[in-house]
Each structure stands twice: as structure tokens, then as C-alpha cells.
Enzyme design. Structure first.
Site, mmCIF file in Angstrom:
data_model
loop_
_atom_site.group_PDB
_atom_site.id
_atom_site.type_symbol
_atom_site.label_atom_id
_atom_site.label_comp_id
_atom_site.label_asym_id
_atom_site.label_seq_id
_atom_site.Cartn_x
_atom_site.Cartn_y
_atom_site.Cartn_z
ATOM 1 N N LYS A 279 58.319 59.719 43.192
ATOM 2 C CA LYS A 279 57.482 59.638 41.998
ATOM 3 C C LYS A 279 57.195 61.048 41.474
ATOM 4 O O LYS A 279 56.822 61.928 42.242
ATOM 5 C CB LYS A 279 56.173 58.919 42.339
ATOM 6 C CG LYS A 279 55.399 58.410 41.144
ATOM 7 C CD LYS A 279 54.264 57.492 41.567
ATOM 8 C CE LYS A 279 53.556 56.892 40.372
ATOM 9 N NZ LYS A 279 52.483 55.957 40.774
ATOM 10 N N GLU A 362 44.102 40.761 43.660
ATOM 11 C CA GLU A 362 42.751 40.451 43.215
ATOM 12 C C GLU A 362 42.246 39.112 43.750
ATOM 13 O O GLU A 362 41.063 38.967 44.063
ATOM 14 C CB GLU A 362 42.706 40.445 41.678
ATOM 15 C CG GLU A 362 42.898 41.807 41.043
ATOM 16 C CD GLU A 362 44.350 42.223 40.892
ATOM 17 O OE1 GLU A 362 44.612 43.339 40.430
ATOM 18 O OE2 GLU A 362 45.245 41.404 41.239
ATOM 19 N N ARG A 390 42.883 37.190 37.043
ATOM 20 C CA ARG A 390 43.737 36.538 38.029
ATOM 21 C C ARG A 390 42.936 35.737 39.053
ATOM 22 O O ARG A 390 43.464 34.850 39.701
ATOM 23 C CB ARG A 390 44.548 37.601 38.774
ATOM 24 C CG ARG A 390 45.501 38.374 37.890
ATOM 25 C CD ARG A 390 46.050 39.582 38.611
ATOM 26 N NE ARG A 390 47.315 39.970 38.041
ATOM 27 C CZ ARG A 390 48.384 40.323 38.740
ATOM 28 N NH1 ARG A 390 48.326 40.342 40.048
ATOM 29 N NH2 ARG A 390 49.509 40.646 38.156
#
Length: 612
Positions: A279, A362, A390
């Protein structure tokens, strides 16, 4: 400059190996230069340059379907599919989105702003292709972080069992998926990636497809081979789920990735290609601090992103929760892979044994919190409004049925700016108010957040939510417990949260027009202070409810219904974010679009008064 000459996929296919390397360097320079001017997701895109180039060379993404998970790594894809000019207005009002968007380009297969759904979406596309007897490839590009979400495994499990031709590319830039099990494992992994081995597998499949009973012969020998391999090596997760696993491979080797993508395409079965990437690759500062450069504002590429941080509601939430945890050993904190974003870094360092990061999960976060609360702890769950959606089933079934004392820190409530439609916290007002027994605080200042969070954690019982916006407070910095904030005679304006800043300014401007405005600021939107609202509305006869929330399930509708049932008549009006979604852009542009600026509200109040 090679990048300037790339206009079509044919231009990509004409590149030599050396030119591909040069193009990757130019893409990284382009990304740093443009993102530094507009802000956006940088480190994640720098890490997928070679991988995306290989994908665009092997597949025609205007016909083949490339599904991103999450989507913040789609800049290179946009750049290579003819949208270089769009980067001048990336994430700006009326400009190009920072996420894939089918309305923007045919090359964008699907919207992608939330994690872990790409495999499920891709499988749906693959099934549609098969049922409609069409010919195109389906690819899901999934980050390792997305694999912390349960939905990803639901998709992988079904996709592997389906035998639908599908390619899942796992972009692994920080998480070890398959453990190292010794020298035999490393040797066989190398063997499985050798072109001669994979070439033989393809030739053998083609041969068996041409002879009578060949399909059954292939299936028998395939099962025999797999049984032998697993007895020697064992298996990994993806093998068990029914995928042909290829990897791990250097995701920054364009030629190797391209070669394996061609093989994966030819296998015509569920394939998972595991790529190892870095990254932030190519920009030293992003390589050293990938988290800091995941999402950045404008910055000087030579100096790097600014370290100056303005105090925000998330900081106040985290600081206050840490103080409460030091007072009460039962207080715990939970986040779904957003420690820094939700202000919980200090808590994680101060009370590490009571801090829990569950990953991008979540639903699990809410259910786990309910289990903790049932056993006597006081869990505070900090989740962005748009991601809390969610967990709606958990809010009803796990939390509300038992009326457990779980505190929700609903971060990024309201508009969030440049991230746009997938990230605006527009809907929590509607869905949280549906949860039986849920108390919902709406602080308008840092002081109110501190007081309300203390009340929610240490004094309240049952489900509690404290919702607060992205960023800092406005000119209103007081701590007011009373609903009536400003007296007036001509019109009642009801609001909550930081929208009070625009309302108060609008009320002041109306005074110069000779209009006396009464302002009510709701501390909670569940329950509602009906007594104060009724009294004010009976006095003025005109009511305007202002909300930075969706029109669907808004507070205004509940207020108007109550007033009518109580026999209060008058002119009722509302101003909110409307029935649809709000595009991306700077906050001031979005407020203007929604009619929530001080000037727009002043005009609205004048309209209400003149129509009544």
C-alpha cells in the site's frame, strides 16, 4: 510520456514490457500530483497500479465485469478507461466520483462504497451471464480488509459451490491469509504457479472435453489429485470453499499477474488469485504511513500531508469515553475497523483490555456488544452512520427485544462531503427511530456531546444512540438542556444537531426583515419534546422543521402527525435532504443543493410566513 498516449485498450496491449514499467511510474506520479490537489484515496491506489494495468490488458472492462471491493482503489481503473481529464475535478461537486459509478462510465460495473459485497455481486453477474447465454468474464477485486466482513465469506462459499466461472483477485497488502506450513507447502505453491503445470491442466481439460465420458473422467481425476494433494499438504480456506487457488504472487509484477489472469480466465471455473502488494507503493511517505495516506485532503507532494488536525466530534467522543472508562471499569469500546476515524485511538492505548476492533463486521460488532451488555458490561459501539445500516436486524432482534444497555456512537451523521452517496449519514434518523426503546441524542456542540455521552453511558438504561457529524462544531458552542433556544412570534423553526448554526443565522437575518422567529433545538429526537413544540406552535401558527437527514422517516413527519392529532392547526413545512441520494462535493455546495444554508433557510422562513 506514455500515459498521454493511452486512449484505448488497444494502446495498452501495444506496450512493451519496458513501456509498461514506465507507464506504472507515470501513473503513480499522476495520482500523487492530482490527489494532492483535490484530496482523495491515495495509498490504496498506489498499491494496485500494476495489478490494474494487468487486469485492463487481459480483460475489456467495458464488456467484462470488474467489481471493486470497496472501490477506493478504482482510480487507476478510471485513468486507464479514458477518464484522465476527470481527475481535475475528482470528488468535487459536479465532478468525477471517487468510487466506481456505472452512471459515470460503462467500464464501471457496479457501485462500490461499502466493503465485503464484491464476490456476491460478481456471482450474481456470473449467474446472469450463464442464464442469458452471454460471453464475458466476471472479476472481483477484493482487498484483504474486506475479508474481515462476514458477507465476503457468504459470497465465497456460494461462488465456490456454484462452479460458475469467476475470478476473485485478493489484493493482500497487510494481512496474512494462508499460513506458511513448511518447505513442502512452499514447493507445491511454486509448482502450482508454474506455466507448464497450469498449461498441462488446461490441455488435459480440453482433451477430456472432446472424448466420450470425458467430463466424468476429468472430475474423477481432479478429485483424486485433490485428495492426494490435501493428504500431503493439507488445504487452505479457498480450496475448501471450491476455488482453484493461485498464489501468492507479487502483485507489482505486471507480466506475472497478466499471465496468471489469462490462465484463470481459461480455467473456466471459480479461481482465486492471491496477490501481495504494498500500500502506498512508489511514494515514500505513503509507503511509510499507509494509514495516514489512505484518505487525504489537499497537500504538497514534496512536504507530504499536513499533520495539523482540527478538533472534531469524533475526538471529543473518544476522549470522553476514555474518561468514562477510567471512572467505570465496566465501560468498553468497540469499533469495526475504524479506530482512528471514530476517535478511539486514545481509548485503545489507555484501556487496551477493554477495546475491541472486530474488523469490517458491523453486524458482529452489535451482536457482540449485546452479549457483553447482557452479562453486565457497558459497551459503546462507535460506527459511521452509513455503515451502521448493515446492523439493522441486530438493532431490532439482539438489542431492542431485551432492551439492553448498549451505547451507539453514530459518527458521520449527516452529510460527509466528497465521499458522496455511499457515505452520507442520511438515513440513521429514520431507521434508529424505528427501534423500540431507543433513545437518540443529537448534540450540537462539543460540550453537549460530553454531557450527553456521560448521561448515555453512566445514567441511561436500555438502547441509546448519540449521533454527531463529521468535523467540528460551528458558532454554537454552548450546552443547552432547554428546547426553547430563542423566542419569537411569527414562525417556529425546529431543528437538532449542528444544523442549529444555520438556523440561528437564518433567524437573525429574518429579524432584519421584520420576522420574529422562535427556535427550538431538540436535544433528543427519540423521545421528542412534544410539550415544548406544541406550546410554540400554538403561539406562532407556523412551523418549519429543518433536518440534515433523509425525508424518509424524518422527524418532521412524526411532529406533524402528533400536532394534528393534538388539534394544533397551522402552516407546517419541512426542509431536509429529500427522498433520494445526495451527490459528492464540498459541504458548502451540498448544503446549498439541499437548501440548508443560512440564506436558503431565511428564504424558506419568509416563504412560510407569507404563504400562511
Amino acid at each position: 510520456m506514455i500515459l498521454e498516449k493511452i486512449h484505448t485498450r488497444a494502446d495498452l496491449l501495444a506496450l512493451t514490457d519496458a513501456e509498461q514499467g514506465q507507464l506504472c511510474r507515470e501513473i503513480r506520479e499522476f495520482l500523487v500530483r492530482h490527489v494532492s490537489r483535490t484530496g482523495g484515496h491515495l495509498a490504496s491506489n498506489l498499491g494496485v497500479v500494476e495489478t490494474t494495468l494487468a487486469i485492463e490488458r487481459v480483460f475489456d472492462t467495458k464488456k467484462d465485469r470488474l467489481v471493486f471491493d470497496v472501490g477506493h482503489q478504482s482510480y487507476v481503473h478510471k485513468l486507464l478507461t479514458g477518464r484522465a481529464e476527470g481527475f481535475d475535478r475528482l470528488r468535487q461537486f459536479g465532478g468525477m466520483s471517487g468510487f466506481p459509478d456505472p452512471s459515470e462510465s460503462i467500464a464501471d460495473a457496479f457501485i462500490a462504497g461499502h466493503a465485503s459485497n464484491a464476490v456476491s455481486v460478481a456471482l450474481g453477474m456470473a449467474r446472469a451471464r450463464t442464464l442469458e447465454k452471454q460471453d464475458y468474464s466476471v472479476i472481483a477485486l477484493v482487498g484483504d480488509g474486506a475479508l474481515t466482513g462476514g458477507l465476503a465469506y457468504e459470497g465465497l462459499n456460494n461462488a465456490g459451490a456454484s462452479r460458475e466461472p469467476l475470478i476473485v483477485i485478493l489484493n493482500d497488502n497487510g494481512m496474512s491469509i494462508t499460513p506458511n506450513v513448511g518447505a513442502i507447502s512452499r514447493h507445491l505453491a511454486k509448482v502450482r504457479l508454474r506455466p507448464d503445470y497450469l498449461g498441462f491442466k488446461l490441455r488435459y481439460r480440453a482433451f477430456t472435453a472432446r472424448i466420450p465420458g470425458g467430463r466424468k473422467l476429468y472430475q474423477f481425476t481432479h478429485k483424486l489429485k485433490e485428495r492426494f494433494r490435501r493428504s500431503v499438504l493439507g488445504t487452505n480456506l479457498f480450496d475448501s470453499l471450491g476455488f482453484t487457488y493461485l498464489g501468492p504472487v507479487d502483485g507489482h509484477d505486471v507480466q506475472k499477474v497478466e499471465e496468471l489472469l489469462k490462465i484463470a480466465k481459461a480455467l473456466h471455473e471459480p479461481v482465486l488469485l492471491h496477490l501481495i502488494t504494498k500500500k502506498g507503493k512508489g511514494y515514500e511517505l505513503a509507503e511509510k504511513m499507509p494509514a495516514a495516506y489512505h484518505g487525504v485532503g489537499k497537500f504538497d507532494p514534496a512536504l507530504g500531508a499536513s499533520a495539523v488536525h482540527k478538533p472534531c466530534f469524533s475526538d471529543v467522543f473518544g476522549q470522553t469515553l476514555t474518561e468514562l472508562a477510567l471512572e467505570n471499569p465496566r465501560v468498553c469500546a468497540i469499533t469495526a475497523a475504524m479506530r482512528d476515524g471514530t476517535g478511539l485511538k486514545t481509548f485503545s492505548e489507555t484501556c487496551p483490555e477493554r477495546y475491541f476492533d472486530v474488523g469490517i463486521a458491523e453486524e458482529h460488532a452489535l451482536s457482540m456488544a449485546c452479549g457483553m451488555a447482557k452479562q453486565g458490561l457497558i459497551p459503546a459501539v462507535a460506527i459511521y452512520s452509513t455503515f451502521l445500516q448493515r446492523s439493522f436486524d441486530m438493532l431490532l432482534h439482539d438489542l431492542a427485544l431485551l432492551q439492553l444497555h448498549v451505547v451507539l456512537g453514530v459518527d458521520r451523521a449527516g452529510l460527509v462531503g466528497e465521499d458522496g452517496r455511499t457515505h452520507h449519514g442520511m438515513f440513521d434518523v429514520g431507521y434508529l427511530r424505528q427501534v423500540p426503546g431507543m433513545k437518540i441524542y443529537c448534540p450540537a456542540s462539543f460540550l453537549e456531546l460530553r454531557r450527553m455521552l456521560r448521561q448515555a453511558v453512566l445514567k441511561d438504561k436500555g438502547p441509546v444512540a448519540v449521533r454527531y457529524p463529521r468535523g467540528g462544531e460551528g458558532s454554537y458552542q454552548a450546552d443547552t438542556a432547554q428546547t426553547l433556544l430563542k423566542e419569537g412570534t411569527d414562525c417556529t423553526v425546529v431543528t437538532y444537531g449542528t444544523t442549529i448554526n444555520a438556523v440561528l443565522e437564518a433567524a437573525e437575518r429574518c429579524e432584519t426583515d421584520g420576522i420574529s422567529v422562535e427556535v427550538l433545538k431538540l436535544a433528543t429526537i427519540a423521545p421528542l419534546d412534544f410539550a415544548a413544540i406544541e406550546a410554540s406552535c400554538r403561539k406562532t401558527g407556523r412551523v418549519l422543521v429543518v433536518e440534515e437527514a433523509s425525508n424518509r422517516g424524518c422527524v418532521a413527519d412524526a411532529l406533524f402527525a402528533h400536532l394534528l392529532q393534538s388539534g394544533v392547526t397551522g402552516h407546517f413545512c419541512k426542509q431536509n435532504l429529500g427522498d433520494g441520494f445526495i451527490r459528492h462535493g464540498a459541504m458548502q455546495d451540498l448544503y446549498a443543493l439541499a437548501g440548508l444554508t443560512a440564506q436558503a433557510l431565511r428564504d424558506k422562513i419568509r416563504e412560510v410566513c407569507h404563504e400562511a
